[in-house]
Design a protein around this motif. Structure first.
Motif, PDB file in Angstrom:
ATOM      1  N   LYS A 171       0.830  -1.206   0.000  1.00  0.00           N
ATOM      2  CA  LYS A 171       0.000   0.000   0.000  1.00  0.00           C
ATOM      3  C   LYS A 171       0.866   1.259   0.000  1.00  0.00           C
ATOM      4  CE  LYS A 171      -4.202  -1.688   0.139  1.00  0.00           C
ATOM      5  NZ  LYS A 171      -5.197  -1.412  -0.920  1.00  0.00           N
ATOM      6  N   ALA A 172       1.955   1.232   0.765  1.00  0.00           N
ATOM      7  CA  ALA A 172       2.851   2.389   0.832  1.00  0.00           C
ATOM      8  C   ALA A 172       3.513   2.642  -0.522  1.00  0.00           C
ATOM      9  CB  ALA A 172       3.911   2.175   1.909  1.00  0.00           C
ATOM     10  N   GLN A 173       3.938   1.565  -1.177  1.00  0.00           N
ATOM     11  CA  GLN A 173       4.564   1.700  -2.492  1.00  0.00           C
ATOM     12  C   GLN A 173       3.568   2.225  -3.523  1.00  0.00           C
ATOM     13  OE1 GLN A 173       5.949  -2.380  -2.798  1.00  0.00           O
ATOM     14  NE2 GLN A 173       8.086  -1.753  -2.529  1.00  0.00           N
ATOM     15  N   GLN A 174       2.328   1.765  -3.435  1.00  0.00           N
ATOM     16  CA  GLN A 174       1.291   2.252  -4.341  1.00  0.00           C
ATOM     17  C   GLN A 174       1.061   3.744  -4.148  1.00  0.00           C
ATOM     18  OE1 GLN A 174      -2.302  -0.054  -3.975  1.00  0.00           O
ATOM     19  NE2 GLN A 174      -1.278  -2.001  -4.421  1.00  0.00           N
ATOM     20  N   GLN A 175       1.001   4.180  -2.902  1.00  0.00           N
ATOM     21  CA  GLN A 175       0.777   5.590  -2.615  1.00  0.00           C
ATOM     22  C   GLN A 175       1.912   6.449  -3.161  1.00  0.00           C
ATOM     23  OE1 GLN A 175       0.198   5.784   1.638  1.00  0.00           O
ATOM     24  NE2 GLN A 175      -1.877   4.959   1.540  1.00  0.00           N
ATOM     25  N   ASP A 176       3.142   5.980  -2.986  1.00  0.00           N
ATOM     26  CA  ASP A 176       4.301   6.719  -3.496  1.00  0.00           C
ATOM     27  C   ASP A 176       4.257   6.821  -5.013  1.00  0.00           C
ATOM     28  OD1 ASP A 176       5.246   7.060  -0.933  1.00  0.00           O
ATOM     29  OD2 ASP A 176       6.708   5.419  -1.041  1.00  0.00           O
ATOM     30  N   LEU A 177       3.887   5.704  -5.673  1.00  0.00           N
ATOM     31  CA  LEU A 177       3.819   5.698  -7.127  1.00  0.00           C
ATOM     32  C   LEU A 177       2.753   6.653  -7.634  1.00  0.00           C
ATOM     33  CD1 LEU A 177       4.595   4.561  -9.906  1.00  0.00           C
ATOM     34  CD2 LEU A 177       2.947   2.731  -9.530  1.00  0.00           C
ATOM     35  N   PHE A 178       1.563   6.616  -7.033  1.00  0.00           N
ATOM     36  CA  PHE A 178       0.488   7.498  -7.484  1.00  0.00           C
ATOM     37  C   PHE A 178       0.830   8.970  -7.256  1.00  0.00           C
ATOM     38  CE2 PHE A 178      -2.269   3.673  -7.312  1.00  0.00           C
ATOM     39  CZ  PHE A 178      -2.817   3.780  -8.580  1.00  0.00           C
ATOM     40  N   ALA A 179       1.544   9.258  -6.176  1.00  0.00           N
ATOM     41  CA  ALA A 179       1.950  10.638  -5.932  1.00  0.00           C
ATOM     42  C   ALA A 179       2.916  11.119  -7.007  1.00  0.00           C
ATOM     43  CB  ALA A 179       2.604  10.752  -4.548  1.00  0.00           C
ATOM     44  N   ALA A 180       3.857  10.247  -7.389  1.00  0.00           N
ATOM     45  CA  ALA A 180       4.814  10.596  -8.443  1.00  0.00           C
ATOM     46  C   ALA A 180       4.117  10.722  -9.794  1.00  0.00           C
ATOM     47  CB  ALA A 180       5.917   9.541  -8.515  1.00  0.00           C
TER      48      ALA A 180
END
Length: 255
Positions: A171-180
């Motif tokens: 979930k954390a990696q997904q959030q980082d990707l969507f922010a980028a």
């Protein structure tokens, strides 16, 4: 309650895996190599091979290596006919390949929320990019065509499309990707084109620009792909060619 979801037929799945293995190899494999790669019993692989050869989906060369057969071509031709890309759009992509001397493509947004490569025209350069094929889909958040389309979708559509390829992300990696991606999409909307930046590490670069229909909704993307060394030396010129092709494609779809 008994589940209505039926398990796949193992024999069919193995046959398709066998066919995909042959199709995905850079050089024609032997049946032994396919068996090793798939982790299957050699006897099973011989049965699969004979069946696929008998139906014309495989051919066995005199040196005992395997290649795709004529039946695959028949399936591909029917698949491509179903795309229904107009002759004018095909001509536009052909013209882009001629002007840039690089491989040009046209991809469309489909109802299954995927961006599918519909037209691929190779350039005239002796060194070309391999691995592309009509029907290519997936990884839209990485590919230039996919990002060009994603930038013009709603946040809900963006998330649905991208999540299809993030099965192993936390979930954390997904959030980082969507922010980028949110930041990158803003740049794409501003400049009018997207770049396949992650592929540059493999020596491949792509530029894609969104194409819109008569209602102003994103329809797909047009662009070019080339070895990074060539793309770097003529980047601004290639961008302008792709932008012009996208403008022309949008005009065709607006009639």
């Amino acid at each position: 309650m008994r589940s209505t979801k039926q398990p796949p037929l193992q024999t069919v799945e193995r046959a398709l895996n066998f066919l995909e293995c042959v199709a995905g190899r850079e050089s024609p494999p032997t049946v032994q190599q396919v068996a090793s790669e798939l982790g299957l019993n050699i006897t099973t692989c011989y049965h699969l091979m004979r069946t696929l050869i008998g139906r014309g989906y495989l051919e066995r060369r005199p040196d005992l290596t395997l290649t795709l057969g004529a039946s695959v071509g028949a399936l591909f031709n029917q698949y491509r006919r179903s795309f229904n890309v107009s002759e004018k759009l095909f001509a536009l992509v052909t013209d882009l390949a001629r002007k840039s001397d690089e491989t040009a493509f046209f991809s469309t947004l489909e109802t299954n929320n995927r961006v599918i490569l519909k037209v691929l025209v190779e350039g005239s350069q002796p060194l070309r990019v391999s691995g592309l094929y009509v029907g290519l889909t997936g990884g839209e958040y990485i590919r230039a065509a996919g990002k060009a389309v994603l930038a013009h979708l709603s946040p809900e559509q963006q998330r649905e499309m991208v999540l299809k390829d993030l099965g192993e992300y936390t979930k954390a990696q997904q959030q980082d990707l969507f922010a980028a991606l949110d930041q990158e999409f803003e740049v794409i909307r501003s400049q009018g084109w997207a770049e396949d930046a992650q592929e540059s590490s493999l020596g491949i670069s792509a530029i894609g620009s969104p194409v819109f229909d008569k209602d102003g909704k994103v329809y797909g993307a047009v662009g070019i792909v080339a070895p990074t060394s060539r793309m770097d030396s003529s980047h601004s010129e290639r961008v302008q060619e792709v932008l012009e092709a996208a403008r022309q494609a949008t005009a065709l779809l607006s009639v």
